[in-house]
Enzyme design. Sequence first.
Site, PDB file in Angstrom:
ATOM      1  N   CYS A   2       7.159  -3.521  15.068  1.00  0.00           N
ATOM      2  CA  CYS A   2       6.494  -2.962  16.239  1.00  0.00           C
ATOM      3  C   CYS A   2       6.855  -1.491  16.282  1.00  0.00           C
ATOM      4  O   CYS A   2       7.848  -1.076  15.692  1.00  0.00           O
ATOM      5  CB  CYS A   2       7.011  -3.583  17.527  1.00  0.00           C
ATOM      6  SG  CYS A   2       6.515  -5.308  17.729  1.00  0.00           S
ATOM      7  N   GLY A  28       2.172  -1.705  14.058  1.00  0.00           N
ATOM      8  CA  GLY A  28       1.598  -2.856  14.742  1.00  0.00           C
ATOM      9  C   GLY A  28       0.180  -2.583  15.175  1.00  0.00           C
ATOM     10  O   GLY A  28      -0.053  -1.634  15.924  1.00  0.00           O
ATOM     11  N   ASN A 102      11.477  -3.609  19.452  1.00  0.00           N
ATOM     12  CA  ASN A 102      11.173  -3.792  18.039  1.00  0.00           C
ATOM     13  C   ASN A 102      12.333  -4.553  17.406  1.00  0.00           C
ATOM     14  O   ASN A 102      13.465  -4.096  17.468  1.00  0.00           O
ATOM     15  CB  ASN A 102      11.009  -2.425  17.363  1.00  0.00           C
ATOM     16  CG  ASN A 102      10.835  -2.516  15.851  1.00  0.00           C
ATOM     17  OD1 ASN A 102      11.144  -1.574  15.133  1.00  0.00           O
ATOM     18  ND2 ASN A 102      10.350  -3.627  15.349  1.00  0.00           N
ATOM     19  N   GLY A 103      12.028  -5.699  16.831  1.00  0.00           N
ATOM     20  CA  GLY A 103      13.071  -6.516  16.200  1.00  0.00           C
ATOM     21  C   GLY A 103      12.877  -7.961  16.545  1.00  0.00           C
ATOM     22  O   GLY A 103      11.859  -8.349  17.110  1.00  0.00           O
ATOM     23  N   TYR A 242       8.198  -0.469   2.385  1.00  0.00           N
ATOM     24  CA  TYR A 242       6.823  -0.625   2.842  1.00  0.00           C
ATOM     25  C   TYR A 242       6.557  -0.120   4.254  1.00  0.00           C
ATOM     26  O   TYR A 242       5.537   0.508   4.503  1.00  0.00           O
ATOM     27  CB  TYR A 242       6.427  -2.108   2.780  1.00  0.00           C
ATOM     28  CG  TYR A 242       5.130  -2.366   3.491  1.00  0.00           C
ATOM     29  CD1 TYR A 242       3.919  -2.033   2.897  1.00  0.00           C
ATOM     30  CD2 TYR A 242       5.110  -2.870   4.795  1.00  0.00           C
ATOM     31  CE1 TYR A 242       2.725  -2.216   3.558  1.00  0.00           C
ATOM     32  CE2 TYR A 242       3.912  -3.059   5.459  1.00  0.00           C
ATOM     33  CZ  TYR A 242       2.731  -2.728   4.845  1.00  0.00           C
ATOM     34  OH  TYR A 242       1.559  -2.895   5.492  1.00  0.00           O
TER      35      TYR A 242
HETATM   36  P1  5GP Z   1       0.064  -9.555  -1.307  1.00  0.00           P
HETATM   37  O1  5GP Z   1      -0.298  -9.086  -2.684  1.00  0.00           O
HETATM   38  O2  5GP Z   1       1.381 -10.196  -1.302  1.00  0.00           O
HETATM   39  O3  5GP Z   1      -1.006 -10.396  -0.683  1.00  0.00           O
HETATM   40  O4  5GP Z   1       0.148  -8.284  -0.377  1.00  0.00           O
HETATM   41  C1  5GP Z   1       1.012  -7.267  -0.723  1.00  0.00           C
HETATM   42  C2  5GP Z   1       0.599  -6.043   0.017  1.00  0.00           C
HETATM   43  O5  5GP Z   1       0.906  -6.185   1.398  1.00  0.00           O
HETATM   44  C3  5GP Z   1       1.322  -4.828  -0.480  1.00  0.00           C
HETATM   45  O6  5GP Z   1       0.346  -3.857  -0.775  1.00  0.00           O
HETATM   46  C4  5GP Z   1       2.157  -4.366   0.656  1.00  0.00           C
HETATM   47  O7  5GP Z   1       1.982  -2.966   0.811  1.00  0.00           O
HETATM   48  C5  5GP Z   1       1.618  -5.081   1.850  1.00  0.00           C
HETATM   49  N1  5GP Z   1       2.688  -5.584   2.719  1.00  0.00           N
HETATM   50  C6  5GP Z   1       3.916  -5.963   2.406  1.00  0.00           C
HETATM   51  N2  5GP Z   1       4.604  -6.367   3.479  1.00  0.00           N
HETATM   52  C7  5GP Z   1       3.794  -6.235   4.519  1.00  0.00           C
HETATM   53  C8  5GP Z   1       3.935  -6.432   5.914  1.00  0.00           C
HETATM   54  O8  5GP Z   1       4.965  -6.874   6.415  1.00  0.00           O
HETATM   55  N3  5GP Z   1       2.870  -6.104   6.674  1.00  0.00           N
HETATM   56  C9  5GP Z   1       1.729  -5.613   6.143  1.00  0.00           C
HETATM   57  N4  5GP Z   1       0.735  -5.276   6.947  1.00  0.00           N
HETATM   58  N5  5GP Z   1       1.566  -5.428   4.841  1.00  0.00           N
HETATM   59  C10 5GP Z   1       2.574  -5.725   4.034  1.00  0.00           C
HETATM   60 MG    MG Z   2      -0.029  -2.197   0.161  1.00  0.00          MG
END
Ligand code: 5GP
Ligand code: MG
Length: 458
Positions: A2, A28, A102-103, A242
């Site tokens: 968040c 978020g 957030n957490g 990320y």
């Molecule tokens: P996957 O290939 O596992 O379906 O998706 C990986 C992608 O999701 C990566 O590009 C990464 O940047 C993104 N990603 C990783 N962790 C999270 C997260 O916690 N939230 C969101 N929105 N994207 C994530």
């Molecule tokens: Mg990505």
Amino acid sequence: MCGIFGIYPHKESAKITYLGLYALQHRGEEAAGIVTRNGKKVHIHKSLGLVSDVFNEKILADLRGEMSIGHTRYSTTGSSNVKNTQPFYVKSHLGDIAVAHNGNLTNAHALRRDLENKGALFQTSMDSEIFVHLLAHSQKKGYQEAIVDSLGKLEGAYSVILMVNDILVGARDTYGFRPLCLGRFEEAYILASETSALDLIGAQYIRDIEPGEIVFIHRDKIDSIKPFKPTPNAFCIFEYIYFSRPDSFVFGHNVYAIRKKLGEALAKEYPQTADLVTPIPDSGTYAALGFSKASQVPYEMALIRNHYIGRTFIQPTQLLRDFRVKVKLNPVKDVLKDKKVIVVEDSIVRGTTSRARVKTLRQAGAKEIIMRVSCPPLKHPCFYGIDFPTQKELIAAKHDLNWIKEFIGVEDLGYLSLKGMLDSMPDCCKGKFCSACFTGEYPVKPPKKISKTILEKN
Ligand code: 5GP
Ligand code: MG
């Protein structure tokens, strides 16, 4: 995850908070809200949707007052309905209390049961609501004592901004899982998840709120206390991999520079030639830059991002997720045709997006596709605020490298090693991270009840 933001005292506090939330949108996308306090009057506006959809000029003009706190929500606990949006506000015997959190609290269930036994009536399914009930139930005299008493009962991860009458409060758990920084804008102090929120409004970054610290921002002064027994630090390493914006300083360091270093480390672990290295934008972009620099393989942008849609992963249903994967990126056929391509991704969670992207690259004419991932395999659920929902949904928790390689459809797949990742972190932070999603070593014991459902769901 968040995004949280707070400011006091400023005549345009709601507008500034709106801009701050705008810069924290990536943390978020599900809902947004602002609570302001004007004299003794409290104004609230919150709703599902992006910051720019939730607010307009008129709504912001009605959010009067010199104190504002705001929140962008990405659901980790509690279902996604409007009741579960933040900031959460109650009027209690202590006065007006609002919270933006957030957490994830690991003892939320126990605390909630306890409070309900004492007569608390919970209005939402969010663990964040516990803050206000704890404060309202505290027997301590005085707001500071009540806050210390309440925060002292929490376990797990919290970076939190509280409005307690005319005092703006910022606090971070003793581990420091989630970021929170302090800034200054004209006469006002600002609390924000990331420094990018300060940059957007032209505020000055002062420092991070320290793990275990509570700051009290009054109209004319700021106090800070550290009332809790210190614990080792456990900064969330996934903020660097990320989550945070690359232009932010998080845990005292620039995210962009760290992502680039991760890419350099990745190239060193997998020396290789290819026609080009390309990221899966936007999150893979910075590691791909580092990869190209260290490997000398030319950098190209082979996938072009459509900027007019939100992030994919946050959408709660699988149907929407798949649709969004397709509309988000378009390949540049000229760059890819008959080429050996190294594609850099920041992380693989479920593997569904990576698989779809690889298919796109293939259809655009790539001859050979090698995928490099700038963190190790994600194998364990997060109990501190990141939505890796169940262990079964984490592809690397169930399958080995070869299986994932086949599933994603690449000729070769390689993750950065744990050592490679940790060595890429700034020297002064070494040994201070939570890497539980990679190692399963949890700095704070996962809650029995939640861990069972998260581990066993499906
Ligand atoms: P996957 O290939 O596992 O379906 O998706 C990986 C992608 O999701 C990566 O590009 C990464 O940047 C993104 N990603 C990783 N962790 C999270 C997260 O916690 N939230 C969101 N929105 N994207 C994530
Ligand atoms: Mg990505």
